[in-house]
Design a protein around this motif. Structure first.
Motif, PDB file in Angstrom:
ATOM      1  N   LEU A  60      46.111  24.513   3.065  1.00 53.68           N
ATOM      2  CA  LEU A  60      47.284  24.820   3.877  1.00 53.68           C
ATOM      3  C   LEU A  60      48.265  23.657   3.874  1.00 53.68           C
ATOM      4  CD1 LEU A  60      45.354  26.347   6.905  1.00 53.68           C
ATOM      5  CD2 LEU A  60      46.527  27.601   5.092  1.00 53.68           C
ATOM      6  N   THR A  61      49.521  23.953   4.135  1.00 56.57           N
ATOM      7  CA  THR A  61      50.557  22.925   4.175  1.00 56.57           C
ATOM      8  C   THR A  61      51.005  22.686   5.611  1.00 56.57           C
ATOM      9  OG1 THR A  61      51.364  23.508   1.970  1.00 56.57           O
ATOM     10  CG2 THR A  61      52.858  22.275   3.389  1.00 56.57           C
ATOM     11  N   GLY A  67      57.694  13.688   8.912  1.00 53.48           N
ATOM     12  CA  GLY A  67      58.492  14.839   8.536  1.00 53.48           C
ATOM     13  C   GLY A  67      58.249  15.321   7.128  1.00 53.48           C
ATOM     14  N   THR A  68      57.223  14.777   6.449  1.00 57.16           N
ATOM     15  CA  THR A  68      56.909  15.154   5.076  1.00 57.16           C
ATOM     16  C   THR A  68      55.828  16.230   5.058  1.00 57.16           C
ATOM     17  OG1 THR A  68      57.410  12.907   4.328  1.00 57.16           O
ATOM     18  CG2 THR A  68      56.145  14.314   2.832  1.00 57.16           C
ATOM     19  N   GLN A  69      56.014  17.236   4.216  1.00 60.57           N
ATOM     20  CA  GLN A  69      55.002  18.270   4.081  1.00 60.57           C
ATOM     21  C   GLN A  69      53.825  17.757   3.253  1.00 60.57           C
ATOM     22  OE1 GLN A  69      56.872  21.893   2.590  1.00 60.57           O
ATOM     23  NE2 GLN A  69      57.212  22.575   4.694  1.00 60.57           N
ATOM     24  N   VAL A  70      52.616  18.017   3.744  1.00 58.86           N
ATOM     25  CA  VAL A  70      51.411  17.535   3.072  1.00 58.86           C
ATOM     26  C   VAL A  70      50.387  18.665   2.993  1.00 58.86           C
ATOM     27  CG1 VAL A  70      51.723  15.139   3.760  1.00 58.86           C
ATOM     28  CG2 VAL A  70      50.427  16.693   5.236  1.00 58.86           C
ATOM     29  N   SER A  71      49.570  18.602   1.981  1.00 62.95           N
ATOM     30  CA  SER A  71      48.463  19.538   1.849  1.00 62.95           C
ATOM     31  C   SER A  71      47.293  19.037   2.688  1.00 62.95           C
ATOM     32  CB  SER A  71      48.041  19.645   0.381  1.00 62.95           C
ATOM     33  OG  SER A  71      46.768  20.235   0.254  1.00 62.95           O
ATOM     34  N   LEU A  72      46.718  19.925   3.471  1.00 65.12           N
ATOM     35  CA  LEU A  72      45.594  19.530   4.316  1.00 65.12           C
ATOM     36  C   LEU A  72      44.424  19.028   3.483  1.00 65.12           C
ATOM     37  CD1 LEU A  72      44.402  19.379   7.166  1.00 65.12           C
ATOM     38  CD2 LEU A  72      43.632  21.738   6.892  1.00 65.12           C
ATOM     39  N   LEU A  73      44.136  19.696   2.380  1.00 63.19           N
ATOM     40  CA  LEU A  73      43.012  19.288   1.539  1.00 63.19           C
ATOM     41  C   LEU A  73      43.257  17.939   0.868  1.00 63.19           C
ATOM     42  CD1 LEU A  73      41.775  22.576  -0.180  1.00 63.19           C
ATOM     43  CD2 LEU A  73      40.893  21.416   1.847  1.00 63.19           C
ATOM     44  N   SER A  74      44.530  17.602   0.641  1.00 71.33           N
ATOM     45  CA  SER A  74      44.819  16.306   0.014  1.00 71.33           C
ATOM     46  C   SER A  74      44.403  15.147   0.915  1.00 71.33           C
ATOM     47  CB  SER A  74      46.309  16.202  -0.325  1.00 71.33           C
ATOM     48  OG  SER A  74      47.098  16.099   0.856  1.00 71.33           O
ATOM     49  N   LEU A 154      48.617  12.873  11.973  1.00 70.14           N
ATOM     50  CA  LEU A 154      48.957  13.770  13.066  1.00 70.14           C
ATOM     51  C   LEU A 154      49.969  14.784  12.554  1.00 70.14           C
ATOM     52  CD1 LEU A 154      47.681  11.245  14.519  1.00 70.14           C
ATOM     53  CD2 LEU A 154      48.964  11.995  16.526  1.00 70.14           C
ATOM     54  N   LEU A 155      49.563  16.049  12.573  1.00 69.77           N
ATOM     55  CA  LEU A 155      50.298  17.082  11.866  1.00 69.77           C
ATOM     56  C   LEU A 155      50.852  18.149  12.806  1.00 69.77           C
ATOM     57  CD1 LEU A 155      47.685  17.677   9.001  1.00 69.77           C
ATOM     58  CD2 LEU A 155      49.513  15.961   9.085  1.00 69.77           C
ATOM     59  N   THR A 156      51.927  18.795  12.341  1.00 67.03           N
ATOM     60  CA  THR A 156      52.471  19.993  12.974  1.00 67.03           C
ATOM     61  C   THR A 156      52.601  21.060  11.894  1.00 67.03           C
ATOM     62  OG1 THR A 156      54.737  19.199  12.604  1.00 67.03           O
ATOM     63  CG2 THR A 156      53.739  18.716  14.746  1.00 67.03           C
ATOM     64  N   GLY A 157      52.722  22.331  12.308  1.00 66.01           N
ATOM     65  CA  GLY A 157      52.778  23.378  11.302  1.00 66.01           C
ATOM     66  C   GLY A 157      53.375  24.661  11.814  1.00 66.01           C
ATOM     67  N   ASN A 158      53.454  25.643  10.925  1.00 64.85           N
ATOM     68  CA  ASN A 158      53.987  26.947  11.294  1.00 64.85           C
ATOM     69  C   ASN A 158      52.862  27.821  11.845  1.00 64.85           C
ATOM     70  OD1 ASN A 158      52.725  28.616   9.073  1.00 64.85           O
ATOM     71  ND2 ASN A 158      53.925  27.203   7.812  1.00 64.85           N
ATOM     72  N   PRO A 159      53.200  28.914  12.548  1.00 61.39           N
ATOM     73  CA  PRO A 159      52.170  29.744  13.192  1.00 61.39           C
ATOM     74  C   PRO A 159      51.111  30.285  12.233  1.00 61.39           C
ATOM     75  CG  PRO A 159      54.344  30.296  14.038  1.00 61.39           C
ATOM     76  CD  PRO A 159      54.566  29.364  12.888  1.00 61.39           C
ATOM     77  N   ASP A 160      51.515  30.690  11.039  1.00 64.92           N
ATOM     78  CA  ASP A 160      50.556  31.268  10.095  1.00 64.92           C
ATOM     79  C   ASP A 160      49.514  30.242   9.661  1.00 64.92           C
ATOM     80  OD1 ASP A 160      51.803  33.706  10.223  1.00 64.92           O
ATOM     81  OD2 ASP A 160      53.047  33.371   8.442  1.00 64.92           O
ATOM     82  N   ALA A 161      49.971  29.027   9.311  1.00 64.86           N
ATOM     83  CA  ALA A 161      49.041  27.980   8.880  1.00 64.86           C
ATOM     84  C   ALA A 161      48.114  27.574  10.030  1.00 64.86           C
ATOM     85  CB  ALA A 161      49.815  26.774   8.368  1.00 64.86           C
ATOM     86  N   ILE A 162      48.659  27.489  11.235  1.00 61.63           N
ATOM     87  CA  ILE A 162      47.854  27.115  12.399  1.00 61.63           C
ATOM     88  C   ILE A 162      46.764  28.152  12.650  1.00 61.63           C
ATOM     89  CG2 ILE A 162      47.909  26.824  14.901  1.00 61.63           C
ATOM     90  CD1 ILE A 162      50.746  25.644  14.550  1.00 61.63           C
ATOM     91  N   GLN A 163      47.149  29.421  12.632  1.00 58.60           N
ATOM     92  CA  GLN A 163      46.181  30.473  12.908  1.00 58.60           C
ATOM     93  C   GLN A 163      45.115  30.550  11.830  1.00 58.60           C
ATOM     94  OE1 GLN A 163      46.213  32.423  15.871  1.00 58.60           O
ATOM     95  NE2 GLN A 163      44.133  32.637  15.059  1.00 58.60           N
ATOM     96  N   GLN A 164      45.502  30.354  10.585  1.00 63.59           N
ATOM     97  CA  GLN A 164      44.526  30.403   9.494  1.00 63.59           C
ATOM     98  C   GLN A 164      43.523  29.261   9.608  1.00 63.59           C
ATOM     99  OE1 GLN A 164      46.322  30.847   5.629  1.00 63.59           O
ATOM    100  NE2 GLN A 164      44.376  30.886   4.546  1.00 63.59           N
ATOM    101  N   LEU A 165      44.014  28.076   9.980  1.00 59.36           N
ATOM    102  CA  LEU A 165      43.114  26.948  10.162  1.00 59.36           C
ATOM    103  C   LEU A 165      42.185  27.187  11.348  1.00 59.36           C
ATOM    104  CD1 LEU A 165      42.181  24.093   9.432  1.00 59.36           C
ATOM    105  CD2 LEU A 165      44.010  23.208  10.906  1.00 59.36           C
ATOM    106  N   ALA A 166      42.735  27.729  12.433  1.00 59.82           N
ATOM    107  CA  ALA A 166      41.920  28.015  13.614  1.00 59.82           C
ATOM    108  C   ALA A 166      40.837  29.038  13.293  1.00 59.82           C
ATOM    109  CB  ALA A 166      42.809  28.509  14.750  1.00 59.82           C
ATOM    110  N   ASP A 167      41.172  30.066  12.542  1.00 51.51           N
ATOM    111  CA  ASP A 167      40.183  31.080  12.170  1.00 51.51           C
ATOM    112  C   ASP A 167      39.084  30.486  11.300  1.00 51.51           C
ATOM    113  OD1 ASP A 167      41.651  32.970  13.550  1.00 51.51           O
ATOM    114  OD2 ASP A 167      42.679  33.737  11.768  1.00 51.51           O
ATOM    115  N   GLY A 194      36.760  16.750   0.229  1.00 54.47           N
ATOM    116  CA  GLY A 194      36.993  18.067  -0.335  1.00 54.47           C
ATOM    117  C   GLY A 194      37.248  19.133   0.698  1.00 54.47           C
ATOM    118  N   GLY A 195      36.961  18.813   2.003  1.00 54.36           N
ATOM    119  CA  GLY A 195      37.346  19.710   3.074  1.00 54.36           C
ATOM    120  C   GLY A 195      36.346  20.768   3.483  1.00 54.36           C
TER     121      GLY A 195
END
Length: 278
Positions: A60-61, A67-74, A154-167, A194-195
Motif C-alpha cells: 500500500l502507498t 509529504g512524500t508518498q512511500v510504499s509500506l513494504l519498502s 509516521l504515516l497518513t493515508g487515504n480511506p481505502d489504503a487505511i481500511q485495507q491495512l486494518a483488514d 518483507g512485511g
C-alpha cells in the motif's frame, strides 16, 4: 486489555483533560485505573484485534511526515519493524501506547533505525503530514538516541489504503457518533523483513524483554546477541497473552540431552582410563 467502547471514549477524554496537570506517576495511575476498572471497557467486537499471524501486508502507498508518498513494504525491506495503528489527535489511548512503546525501547540495546523500524499509520484520513511530523519529533526526542529519526515512520493515508491495512492486520475501529474520534483496540504488531505479521502485543504495556525476543525472532536471527538466540530456544510465544514464557518441553528435552551427554562422556572417559591401565 480490551479496547474502549464508544461510550467510554468520551469519558476517557474527559479524564485525560483533568489529569494533564497531575504529576506523571499519578496521571498514569489514574489512566490505568480507568482502563481496567471502568464498566464500559468491553468494546464491541468490531473494535477488537483479530490476530492474523503469518499474514503478508499488501503493498500500500501512504504519505510520510515530509509529504512524500512511500510504499509500506519498502519500509520493511531491510529489517523487522514494529507497527502501530491509531491516530495523531487521539485524546489519550494512542499517546499512551506510543509513549509506553518508546519507553520500553529505551531499555533495549538494539536501536530504532539501525536494527529495526517503528511505523505508525493514522486511521484518520483527515490528518496531515505536518501533524505526523510534529508527533515524530516528539517521539524521536523522547527516545533520545542519535540517528534514530530515520527509523521512525509516521504515516497518513487515504480511506481505502487505511481500511485495507486494518483488514489485513485485524485492526477493528469505528468512528464515534460525532465522527471526530475513533473507538479502536490498542497494541503493537511485529513485522518480519518483507512485511509478514510475526507477533501481536496487546494492551498498553510492552515488556522490553518480550519486544527484544520478538524482534530477534522476526529477524530470523540477523539481529540480537547470542544470549538472545539462546533464550529464544527456551521460550515460547503465547498469542493469547502476547508474552514469551519458558518452554517446559524444550527445557526437559535440553536437560535430558545434557544428562545423556554427561553420562556418555563419563563412560567414554572411564573406558579410556581402563585401556590405558591395561
Amino acid at each position: 486489555m480490551k479496547s474502549l467502547s464508544i461510550g467510554a471514549l468520551a469519558l476517557a477524554r474527559a479524564i485525560s483533560t483533568v489529569t494533564r496537570r497531575l504529576k506523571p506517576a499519578l496521571r498514569k495511575a489514574t489512566l490505568l485505573a480507568f482502563f481496567f476498572l471502568h464498566p464500559l471497557q468491553a468494546a464491541p467486537p468490531q473494535t477488537d484485534f483479530t490476530q492474523n499471524l503469518g499474514q503478508q501486508l499488501p503493498d500500500l502507498t501512504f504519505t510520510n511526515s515530509t509529504g512524500t508518498q512511500v510504499s509500506l513494504l519498502s519500509l520493511t525491506e531491510k529489517r523487522p519493524a514494529l507497527l502501530v495503528l491509531g491516530y495523531y489527535r487521539c485524546p489519550m489511548l494512542c499517546g499512551v501506547v506510543m509513549k509506553s512503546l518508546v519507553r520500553s525501547l529505551q531499555d533495549i540495546r538494539m536501536s530504532v533505525g539501525t536494527d529495526f523500524d517503528v511505523i505508525f499509520v493514522s486511521i484518520d484520513p483527515r490528518e496531515s503530514p505536518s501533524l505526523a511530523a510534529e508527533k515524530k519529533k516528539s517521539y524521536v526526542t523522547y527516545y533520545g538516541r542519535r540517528s534514530s529519526a530515520a527509523g521512525f515512520h509516521l504515516l497518513t493515508g487515504n480511506p481505502d489504503a487505511i481500511q485495507q491495512l486494518a483488514d489485513t492486520t485485524g485492526f477493528g475501529f469505528v468512528p464515534t457518533d460525532d465522527g471526530k474520534e475513533f473507538a479502536h483496540p490498542s497494541g503493537v504488531l511485529v513485522l518480519t523483513p518483507g512485511g509478514t505479521i510475526s507477533r501481536y502485543f496487546l494492551g498498553i504495556e510492552y515488556p522490553p524483554t518480550d519486544l527484544r525476543l520478538a524482534l530477534v525472532e522476526a529477524s530470523d536471527g540477523t539481529i540480537g546477541s547470542p544470549a538472545d538466540h539462546l533464550l529464544l530456544l527456551c521460550c515460547n510465544y503465547d498469542p493469547l497473552t502476547g508474552r514469551y514464557g519458558l518452554a517446559i518441553n524444550r527445557l526437559i528435552k535440553a536437560g535430558c540431552g545434557l544428562t545423556f551427554g554427561a553420562l556418555a562422556l563419563f563412560v567414554i572417559r572411564s573406558l579410556h582410563r581402563e585401556r590405558r591401565k591395561s
